[in-house]
Every structure is written in C-alpha cells, then in structure tokens.
Scaffold this motif. Structure first.
Motif, PDB file in Angstrom:
ATOM      1  N   ALA A   1       0.829  -1.216   0.000  1.00  0.00           N
ATOM      2  CA  ALA A   1       0.000   0.000   0.000  1.00  0.00           C
ATOM      3  C   ALA A   1       0.863   1.266   0.000  1.00  0.00           C
ATOM      4  CB  ALA A   1      -0.934   0.001   1.197  1.00  0.00           C
ATOM      5  N   LYS A   2       2.176   1.094   0.275  1.00  0.00           N
ATOM      6  CA  LYS A   2       3.119   2.215   0.340  1.00  0.00           C
ATOM      7  C   LYS A   2       2.710   3.242   1.394  1.00  0.00           C
ATOM      8  CE  LYS A   2       4.410   1.626  -4.474  1.00  0.00           C
ATOM      9  NZ  LYS A   2       4.510   2.227  -5.793  1.00  0.00           N
ATOM     10  N   THR A   3       2.344   2.720   2.569  1.00  0.00           N
ATOM     11  CA  THR A   3       1.960   3.603   3.667  1.00  0.00           C
ATOM     12  C   THR A   3       2.779   3.292   4.909  1.00  0.00           C
ATOM     13  OG1 THR A   3       0.212   2.091   4.414  1.00  0.00           O
ATOM     14  CG2 THR A   3      -0.443   3.879   2.902  1.00  0.00           C
ATOM     15  N   CYS A   4       2.920   4.312   5.739  1.00  0.00           N
ATOM     16  CA  CYS A   4       3.489   4.157   7.074  1.00  0.00           C
ATOM     17  C   CYS A   4       2.500   4.819   8.027  1.00  0.00           C
ATOM     18  CB  CYS A   4       4.861   4.815   7.170  1.00  0.00           C
ATOM     19  SG  CYS A   4       5.642   4.560   8.779  1.00  0.00           S
ATOM     20  N   THR A   5       2.014   4.035   8.992  1.00  0.00           N
ATOM     21  CA  THR A   5       0.998   4.519   9.916  1.00  0.00           C
ATOM     22  C   THR A   5       1.557   4.460  11.334  1.00  0.00           C
ATOM     23  OG1 THR A   5      -0.658   3.580   8.430  1.00  0.00           O
ATOM     24  CG2 THR A   5      -1.417   4.275  10.612  1.00  0.00           C
ATOM     25  N   TYR A   6       1.397   5.563  12.061  1.00  0.00           N
ATOM     26  CA  TYR A   6       1.898   5.704  13.421  1.00  0.00           C
ATOM     27  C   TYR A   6       0.728   5.626  14.393  1.00  0.00           C
ATOM     28  CZ  TYR A   6       5.911   7.393  10.823  1.00  0.00           C
ATOM     29  OH  TYR A   6       6.955   7.496   9.938  1.00  0.00           O
ATOM     30  N   TYR A   7       0.881   4.813  15.453  1.00  0.00           N
ATOM     31  CA  TYR A   7      -0.204   4.521  16.387  1.00  0.00           C
ATOM     32  C   TYR A   7       0.159   4.848  17.829  1.00  0.00           C
ATOM     33  CZ  TYR A   7      -2.019   1.524  12.635  1.00  0.00           C
ATOM     34  OH  TYR A   7      -2.487   1.037  11.437  1.00  0.00           O
ATOM     35  N   THR A   8      -0.881   5.152  18.622  1.00  0.00           N
ATOM     36  CA  THR A   8      -0.731   5.229  20.071  1.00  0.00           C
ATOM     37  C   THR A   8      -0.824   3.809  20.621  1.00  0.00           C
ATOM     38  OG1 THR A   8      -3.087   5.374  20.526  1.00  0.00           O
ATOM     39  CG2 THR A   8      -1.926   7.464  20.153  1.00  0.00           C
TER      40      THR A   8
END
Length: 130
Positions: free
Chosen positions: A110-117
C-alpha cells in the motif's frame, strides 16, 4: 521467497536517517517483505512476508517510556526533521515516545506508514515513495 534477518540488517545498515527509508523499503520489498511493525519502546521490529512468514529483529535499546498523551503537532515536526536527515533511528524513536507514538506499521504494497498510540489510535498516516 524467504528473507532473513541478516538480509534486512544489511539493507538497514545503509540507512543513516529517515532520508534513506524509501530506498530501504524498496530493498526489503525486493526481498519479499510485505509489512513491518516497529515498536518505539525498544526498537524491536517484526518483518512479515507471504504465508505468515515472520522474522523479528530484537530489542535495539533500553526501553523508553511512551508519553501517554499524543502530540501530533510535535510528532509531525520531529518526523519531518528525521525525514530530512536531522536525526538517527534512536533519536527518532525517543522523539516518537515523547509524542505518544507506540509503534508504526509500514505496508509495503500500500506504500503507507501509519503511526499509532498504545491504544491503537492513528496519530498519522503517510504515503512512502517506494
């Protein structure tokens, strides 16, 4: 195609800052990595491939305390600095911890980077140029 931790570490050894991340992502995609999940607390990372194949990189440093209240504005400033070569991996992780980032997940396809709590709330998601 099965990849090894050594192959991933060799690819990562060429990355000095966030500036080099797109090339790293391209290289590990060629190895067969589909996604990776990095934990800010200790820098450990899980690399996932096809058919539930998984390679894990161990703890990279002494555990950091993740700040309980997310600060997206500070995080975005720190992320931009890191992407421009201003910080190394450890400093970026310290900055993430200070902004309430618990982990990030890179989806290579998907070519994404997702940052989470820690609670699973998305702080930020970006497209990565692979």
């Amino acid at each position: 195609m099965m990849f090894t931790l050594q192959q991933i570490q060799d690819a990562h050894s060429n990355v000095e800052s966030g500036k080099g991340f797109p090339q790293f992502a391209k290289t590990i995609r060629e190895l067969g990595v589909k996604s990776l999940e990095t934990f800010v607390e200790d820098g450990s990372t899980n690399y996932l491939g096809n058919d539930d194949y998984k390679v894990s990189a161990p703890q990279q440093y002494a555990p950091l305390l993740i700040y309980g209240i997310p600060n997206a504005e500070k995080f975005l400033a720190d992320l931009r600095n890191h992407q421009q070569g201003g910080t190394d991996f450890f400093q970026f992780c310290k900055d993430c911890a200070d902004s309430g980032v618990y982990k990030w997940i890179v989806d290579i396809d998907a070519k994404t980077c997702t940052y989470y709590t820690e609670a699973g709330t998305v702080i930020f998601e970006e497209q990565i140029p692979i």
